[in-house]
Write a protein that holds these residues in place. Structure first.
Motif, PDB file in Angstrom:
ATOM      1  N   ILE A 105      39.326 -42.465  -8.247  1.00  0.00           N
ATOM      2  CA  ILE A 105      40.044 -41.304  -8.792  1.00  0.00           C
ATOM      3  C   ILE A 105      39.470 -40.005  -8.245  1.00  0.00           C
ATOM      4  O   ILE A 105      40.221 -39.093  -7.886  1.00  0.00           O
ATOM      5  N   ARG A 106      38.164 -39.895  -8.129  1.00  0.00           N
ATOM      6  CA  ARG A 106      37.555 -38.670  -7.598  1.00  0.00           C
ATOM      7  C   ARG A 106      37.934 -38.439  -6.135  1.00  0.00           C
ATOM      8  O   ARG A 106      37.980 -37.300  -5.684  1.00  0.00           O
ATOM      9  N   ASP A 107      38.215 -39.504  -5.400  1.00  0.00           N
ATOM     10  CA  ASP A 107      38.682 -39.326  -4.025  1.00  0.00           C
ATOM     11  C   ASP A 107      40.109 -38.791  -3.991  1.00  0.00           C
ATOM     12  O   ASP A 107      40.534 -38.208  -2.995  1.00  0.00           O
ATOM     13  N   ILE A 108      40.858 -38.988  -5.060  1.00  0.00           N
ATOM     14  CA  ILE A 108      42.223 -38.468  -5.153  1.00  0.00           C
ATOM     15  C   ILE A 108      42.190 -37.005  -5.574  1.00  0.00           C
ATOM     16  O   ILE A 108      42.758 -36.140  -4.907  1.00  0.00           O
ATOM     17  N   VAL A 109      41.517 -36.715  -6.666  1.00  0.00           N
ATOM     18  CA  VAL A 109      41.557 -35.367  -7.249  1.00  0.00           C
ATOM     19  C   VAL A 109      40.399 -34.480  -6.808  1.00  0.00           C
ATOM     20  O   VAL A 109      40.441 -33.269  -7.036  1.00  0.00           O
ATOM     21  N   GLY A 110      39.378 -35.042  -6.199  1.00  0.00           N
ATOM     22  CA  GLY A 110      38.230 -34.251  -5.793  1.00  0.00           C
ATOM     23  C   GLY A 110      37.351 -33.885  -6.978  1.00  0.00           C
ATOM     24  O   GLY A 110      37.482 -34.441  -8.063  1.00  0.00           O
ATOM     25  N   ASN A 111      36.461 -32.919  -6.748  1.00  0.00           N
ATOM     26  CA  ASN A 111      35.526 -32.516  -7.806  1.00  0.00           C
ATOM     27  C   ASN A 111      36.175 -31.630  -8.848  1.00  0.00           C
ATOM     28  O   ASN A 111      35.666 -31.513  -9.959  1.00  0.00           O
ATOM     29  N   ASP A 112      37.268 -30.942  -8.482  1.00  0.00           N
ATOM     30  CA  ASP A 112      37.913 -30.021  -9.414  1.00  0.00           C
ATOM     31  C   ASP A 112      39.364 -30.438  -9.622  1.00  0.00           C
ATOM     32  O   ASP A 112      40.222 -30.115  -8.794  1.00  0.00           O
ATOM     33  N   PRO A 113      39.661 -31.149 -10.711  1.00  0.00           N
ATOM     34  CA  PRO A 113      41.030 -31.602 -10.936  1.00  0.00           C
ATOM     35  C   PRO A 113      42.020 -30.453 -11.099  1.00  0.00           C
ATOM     36  O   PRO A 113      43.193 -30.597 -10.767  1.00  0.00           O
ATOM     37  N   VAL A 114      41.553 -29.290 -11.558  1.00  0.00           N
ATOM     38  CA  VAL A 114      42.454 -28.138 -11.691  1.00  0.00           C
ATOM     39  C   VAL A 114      42.896 -27.668 -10.310  1.00  0.00           C
ATOM     40  O   VAL A 114      44.081 -27.407 -10.082  1.00  0.00           O
TER      41      VAL A 114
END
Length: 127
Positions: free
Chosen positions: A79-88
């Protein structure tokens, strides 16, 4: 008693988890639990801040979001590879792809047009 509906929002609102008995199970309910949690959080954020005024654009946007997460889950993408460190930041960049249906874009265009017209009127010192 209200008629049974199978769309995602109704199912979420009335607390029913779709089981397939009343129609197709929405794609986001077929996601693994952690991906589903992420999509639901993103959908909630978009519902409150997305600013998309056109229904067809909203449907396309939500469908594309679920498709992205379905493919990522199938590929084993974290999931972090999809949204990165900042989901906003991720969701703001995501929704920017659908700006043609945005109410804020319409208002920006309306403002630009009004100022252009006002500037062209006598005494407006148009350029």
């Amino acid at each position: 008693m209200a008629a049974a509906r199978s769309d995602h929002l109704w199912s979420t609102w009335n607390g029913c988890v779709p089981c397939g008995r009343h129609g197709p199970v929405p794609a986001d309910f077929r996601l693994p639990a952690n991906y589903r949690t992420a999509v639901e959080a993103l959908e909630r954020y978009l519902m409150h801040t997305g600013g998309i005024a056109r229904g067809d654009v909203v449907v396309t946007m939500y469908t594309d979001l679920v498709d992205l997460f379905e493919q990522s889950a199938a590929d084993g993408t974290p999931i972090r590879d999809i949204v990165g460190n900042d989901p906003v930041e991720f969701v703001e960049d995501f929704v920017a792809n659908y700006a043609d249906g945005s109410w804020i874009r319409k208002e920006r265009d309306r403002l630009r047009t009004a100022i252009d017209q006002a500037a062209q009127e006598p005494g407006g010192s148009g350029s």
